[in-house]
Motif scaffolding. Structure first.
Motif, PDB file in Angstrom:
ATOM      1  N   GLY A  45     -12.666  -5.122   5.647  1.00 55.23           N
ATOM      2  CA  GLY A  45     -12.572  -5.753   7.199  1.00 55.23           C
ATOM      3  C   GLY A  45     -12.339  -6.958   6.860  1.00 55.23           C
ATOM      4  N   GLY A  47      -9.556 -10.332   5.457  1.00 51.16           N
ATOM      5  CA  GLY A  47      -8.272 -10.415   4.925  1.00 51.16           C
ATOM      6  C   GLY A  47      -7.107  -9.912   5.566  1.00 51.16           C
ATOM      7  N   ILE A  48      -5.761 -10.224   5.086  1.00 51.35           N
ATOM      8  CA  ILE A  48      -4.639  -9.790   5.491  1.00 51.35           C
ATOM      9  C   ILE A  48      -3.872  -9.108   4.768  1.00 51.35           C
ATOM     10  CG2 ILE A  48      -2.686 -10.676   7.146  1.00 51.35           C
ATOM     11  CD1 ILE A  48      -4.443 -13.179   7.528  1.00 51.35           C
ATOM     12  N   ARG A  49      -3.038  -8.428   5.271  1.00 53.07           N
ATOM     13  CA  ARG A  49      -2.170  -7.333   4.070  1.00 53.07           C
ATOM     14  C   ARG A  49      -0.898  -7.679   4.541  1.00 53.07           C
ATOM     15  NH1 ARG A  49      -3.945  -2.270   1.474  1.00 53.07           N
ATOM     16  NH2 ARG A  49      -5.850  -2.958   1.969  1.00 53.07           N
ATOM     17  N   PHE A  50      -0.034  -8.063   3.785  1.00 51.63           N
ATOM     18  CA  PHE A  50       1.447  -8.565   3.985  1.00 51.63           C
ATOM     19  C   PHE A  50       2.374  -7.606   3.230  1.00 51.63           C
ATOM     20  CE2 PHE A  50       5.371 -10.449   5.213  1.00 51.63           C
ATOM     21  CZ  PHE A  50       5.798 -10.812   4.154  1.00 51.63           C
ATOM     22  N   VAL A  51       3.178  -6.777   4.199  1.00 51.17           N
ATOM     23  CA  VAL A  51       4.025  -5.844   3.247  1.00 51.17           C
ATOM     24  C   VAL A  51       5.598  -6.516   3.460  1.00 51.17           C
ATOM     25  CG1 VAL A  51       5.048  -3.709   3.112  1.00 51.17           C
ATOM     26  CG2 VAL A  51       2.722  -3.945   4.083  1.00 51.17           C
ATOM     27  N   ARG A  52       6.020  -6.889   2.247  1.00 48.02           N
ATOM     28  CA  ARG A  52       7.280  -7.608   2.020  1.00 48.02           C
ATOM     29  C   ARG A  52       8.347  -6.456   2.337  1.00 48.02           C
ATOM     30  NH1 ARG A  52       8.075 -11.650  -2.473  1.00 48.02           N
ATOM     31  NH2 ARG A  52       8.539  -9.863  -3.614  1.00 48.02           N
ATOM     32  N   SER A  53       9.844  -7.096   2.647  1.00 49.47           N
ATOM     33  CA  SER A  53      10.806  -6.210   2.903  1.00 49.47           C
ATOM     34  C   SER A  53      11.202  -5.245   1.856  1.00 49.47           C
ATOM     35  CB  SER A  53      12.078  -6.823   3.248  1.00 49.47           C
ATOM     36  OG  SER A  53      12.236  -8.074   2.560  1.00 49.47           O
ATOM     37  N   SER A  55       8.945  -3.768   0.293  1.00 47.37           N
ATOM     38  CA  SER A  55       7.709  -2.689   0.070  1.00 47.37           C
ATOM     39  C   SER A  55       6.690  -3.072  -0.826  1.00 47.37           C
ATOM     40  CB  SER A  55       8.177  -1.365  -0.276  1.00 47.37           C
ATOM     41  OG  SER A  55       9.105  -0.617   0.903  1.00 47.37           O
TER      42      SER A  55
ATOM     43  N   ASN B  73     -10.918  -0.061  10.823  1.00 48.31           N
ATOM     44  CA  ASN B  73     -11.655  -0.410   9.629  1.00 48.31           C
ATOM     45  C   ASN B  73     -11.426  -1.909   9.254  1.00 48.31           C
ATOM     46  OD1 ASN B  73      -9.116  -0.603   8.594  1.00 48.31           O
ATOM     47  ND2 ASN B  73      -9.387   0.984   7.072  1.00 48.31           N
ATOM     48  N   GLY B  74     -10.819  -2.661  10.273  1.00 43.81           N
ATOM     49  CA  GLY B  74     -10.841  -4.263   9.968  1.00 43.81           C
ATOM     50  C   GLY B  74      -9.556  -4.436   9.087  1.00 43.81           C
ATOM     51  N   MET B  75      -8.846  -3.579   8.759  1.00 45.51           N
ATOM     52  CA  MET B  75      -7.544  -3.827   8.190  1.00 45.51           C
ATOM     53  C   MET B  75      -6.411  -4.500   8.945  1.00 45.51           C
ATOM     54  SD  MET B  75      -5.484  -1.472   5.560  1.00 45.51           S
ATOM     55  CE  MET B  75      -6.656  -0.765   4.654  1.00 45.51           C
ATOM     56  N   ILE B  76      -5.816  -5.549   8.322  1.00 47.01           N
ATOM     57  CA  ILE B  76      -4.472  -6.112   9.068  1.00 47.01           C
ATOM     58  C   ILE B  76      -3.468  -6.002   8.152  1.00 47.01           C
ATOM     59  CG2 ILE B  76      -3.784  -8.285  10.191  1.00 47.01           C
ATOM     60  CD1 ILE B  76      -6.778  -8.960  10.620  1.00 47.01           C
ATOM     61  N   ILE B  77      -2.531  -5.531   8.936  1.00 42.30           N
ATOM     62  CA  ILE B  77      -1.182  -5.382   8.234  1.00 42.30           C
ATOM     63  C   ILE B  77      -0.097  -5.691   8.763  1.00 42.30           C
ATOM     64  CG2 ILE B  77       0.395  -3.499   7.221  1.00 42.30           C
ATOM     65  CD1 ILE B  77      -1.624  -1.568   7.104  1.00 42.30           C
ATOM     66  N   ARG B  78       0.646  -6.742   8.016  1.00 41.96           N
ATOM     67  CA  ARG B  78       1.724  -7.346   8.601  1.00 41.96           C
ATOM     68  C   ARG B  78       3.106  -7.102   8.029  1.00 41.96           C
ATOM     69  NH1 ARG B  78       4.557 -12.534  10.062  1.00 41.96           N
ATOM     70  NH2 ARG B  78       5.293 -12.854   8.111  1.00 41.96           N
ATOM     71  N   TYR B  79       4.112  -6.728   8.549  1.00 37.56           N
ATOM     72  CA  TYR B  79       5.537  -6.353   8.026  1.00 37.56           C
ATOM     73  C   TYR B  79       6.190  -7.618   7.965  1.00 37.56           C
ATOM     74  CZ  TYR B  79       4.011  -1.651   7.614  1.00 37.56           C
ATOM     75  OH  TYR B  79       3.013  -0.547   7.702  1.00 37.56           O
ATOM     76  N   ASP B  80       7.469  -7.686   7.409  1.00 41.59           N
ATOM     77  CA  ASP B  80       8.350  -8.658   7.116  1.00 41.59           C
ATOM     78  C   ASP B  80       9.418  -8.525   8.282  1.00 41.59           C
ATOM     79  OD1 ASP B  80      10.012 -10.054   4.164  1.00 41.59           O
ATOM     80  OD2 ASP B  80       9.101 -10.916   5.812  1.00 41.59           O
ATOM     81  N   GLY B 100      12.216   2.123   3.650  1.00 41.80           N
ATOM     82  CA  GLY B 100      10.989   1.350   3.642  1.00 41.80           C
ATOM     83  C   GLY B 100       9.720   1.678   4.119  1.00 41.80           C
ATOM     84  N   ALA B 101       8.796   0.736   4.164  1.00 43.93           N
ATOM     85  CA  ALA B 101       7.238   1.474   4.304  1.00 43.93           C
ATOM     86  C   ALA B 101       7.179   1.750   5.844  1.00 43.93           C
ATOM     87  CB  ALA B 101       6.436   0.154   3.862  1.00 43.93           C
ATOM     88  N   GLU B 120       7.186   5.271   1.432  1.00 41.49           N
ATOM     89  CA  GLU B 120       5.976   4.626   1.194  1.00 41.49           C
ATOM     90  C   GLU B 120       5.127   4.618   2.501  1.00 41.49           C
ATOM     91  OE1 GLU B 120       6.045   1.127  -0.999  1.00 41.49           O
ATOM     92  OE2 GLU B 120       3.755   0.832  -0.889  1.00 41.49           O
ATOM     93  N   LEU B 122       2.020   2.990   4.490  1.00 40.90           N
ATOM     94  CA  LEU B 122       1.149   2.053   4.283  1.00 40.90           C
ATOM     95  C   LEU B 122       0.001   1.949   5.456  1.00 40.90           C
ATOM     96  CD1 LEU B 122       2.887  -0.558   2.500  1.00 40.90           C
ATOM     97  CD2 LEU B 122       0.923   0.618   1.618  1.00 40.90           C
TER      98      LEU B 122
END
Lengths: 188, 122
Positions: A45, A47-53, A55, B73-80, B100-101, B120, B122
């Motif tokens: 719950g 933190g932040i997840r960053f997906v780079r180009s 992958s 569920n609180g997950m934060i995803i940011r792509y490029d 790409g994902a 992939e 995600l």
């Protein structure tokens, strides 16, 4: 959809139904992940997840780590990150002490040239008193042997001296004169 | 947060390279589109000798956004980058490969073919 209530609980009433429901509710899985930048634990719950180009996924504990990452700062240069601490070997003594515990070497049972396995085992299981007694006996033997040789030597010397004395009674005066002088010199 | 005039990368091999959003499909005067929304777009840049050409108007579904996607569920995803996959009226992708994902939300929105092609999820 109401769960089937076992008869035992139905007999006891509503209060126990709550307990029953609570026990049936799923427990949340608590798996913490590690921040890619600082090495801190990230609870679910947060933190932040960053997906780079390309992958590749980066996890950040908070926007501070995320911001520093995007500003291209190196975690190895920031004192508060885990990478810095590892690089500068902080807190590594506690770990090293833990790792020092190693198994002691056990005596290896194998027969070798000069002593079969039985002989080795017998010697290993000998009591200290027995060993001491054996050692003393050996020493005594050696001493007696030395004494014997010494006595023999003395006897031989005595013989030789007796022989020479008989032949050198004429040359006895200079020897006698030398004797007391030496003694006098020593006394001073 | 895709809105008209937004340029998007194309994440498949349909022939288009870059799209510009024109309109968001869905309820009336929607301001922004997010992952999983269908948009009407015009092809700004295309790969030569392919069925799709420049300045063609097509529909696409957004698969990646620079704006964070928040999950329950609180997950934060940011792509490029902002990316979309070209689809037809039925929701099936026009290309045969996806690059790409891809976000998992597309599966719930019945874009299963895209999700299955994704390298992939995600």
């Amino acid at each position: 959809m109401t769960p089937r209530v076992p008869s035992a609980i139905a007999f006891r009433g509503l209060a126990s139904l709550e307990v029953f429901n609570r026990r049936k509710s799923k427990k949340m899985v608590l798996k913490t992940e590690l921040c890619r930048f600082s090495g801190a634990k990230i609870y679910p719950g947060k933190g932040i997840r960053f997906v780079r180009s390309d992958s590749q996924v980066f996890l950040f504990a908070n926007s501070k780590c995320k911001r520093y990452f995007h500003n291209r700062l190196k975690p190895a240069k920031l004192t508060w990150t885990a990478m810095y601490r590892k690089q500068h070997k902080k807190d590594i003594h506690a770990e090293a002490v833990k790792k020092r515990r190693r198994a002691t070497k056990k005596p290896y049972s194998r027969s070798i040239v000069g002593a079969t396995l039985e002989v080795i085992q017998k010697k290993r299981t000998e009591k200290p008193e027995v060993r001491d007694a054996a050692r003393e006996a050996a020493l005594r033997e050696i001493k007696e042997r030395i004494k014997k040789t010494k006595d023999e030597k003395k006897a031989k010397k005595a013989e030789v001296v007796a022989k020479t004395q008989k032949t050198q009674t004429k040359g006895g005066a200079p020897k006698a004169a030398k004797g007391p002088k030496l003694g006098g010199g020593g006394k001073r | 947060m895709i809105q008209p005039q937004t340029l998007l990368n194309v994440a498949d091999n349909s022939g288009a390279r870059e799209l510009m959003c024109i309109r968001i499909i869905g309820a009336g005067n929607r301001r922004y589109a997010h992952i999983g929304d269908v948009i009407v777009a015009v092809i700004k840049e295309a790969v030569p000798n392919m069925p799709l050409e420049r300045s063609e108007i097509i529909r696409a579904v957004i698969v990646r956004t620079c704006k964070e996607l928040k999950r329950d569920n609180g997950m934060i995803i940011r792509y490029d980058d902002n990316a979309a996959v070209v689809i037809d009226q039925g929701g099936n992708p026009k290309g045969t490969r996806v690059f790409g994902a891809i976000a998992r939300e597309l599966r719930q929105l019945n874009f299963t073919k895209i999700v299955s092609l994704a390298p992939e999820v995600l």
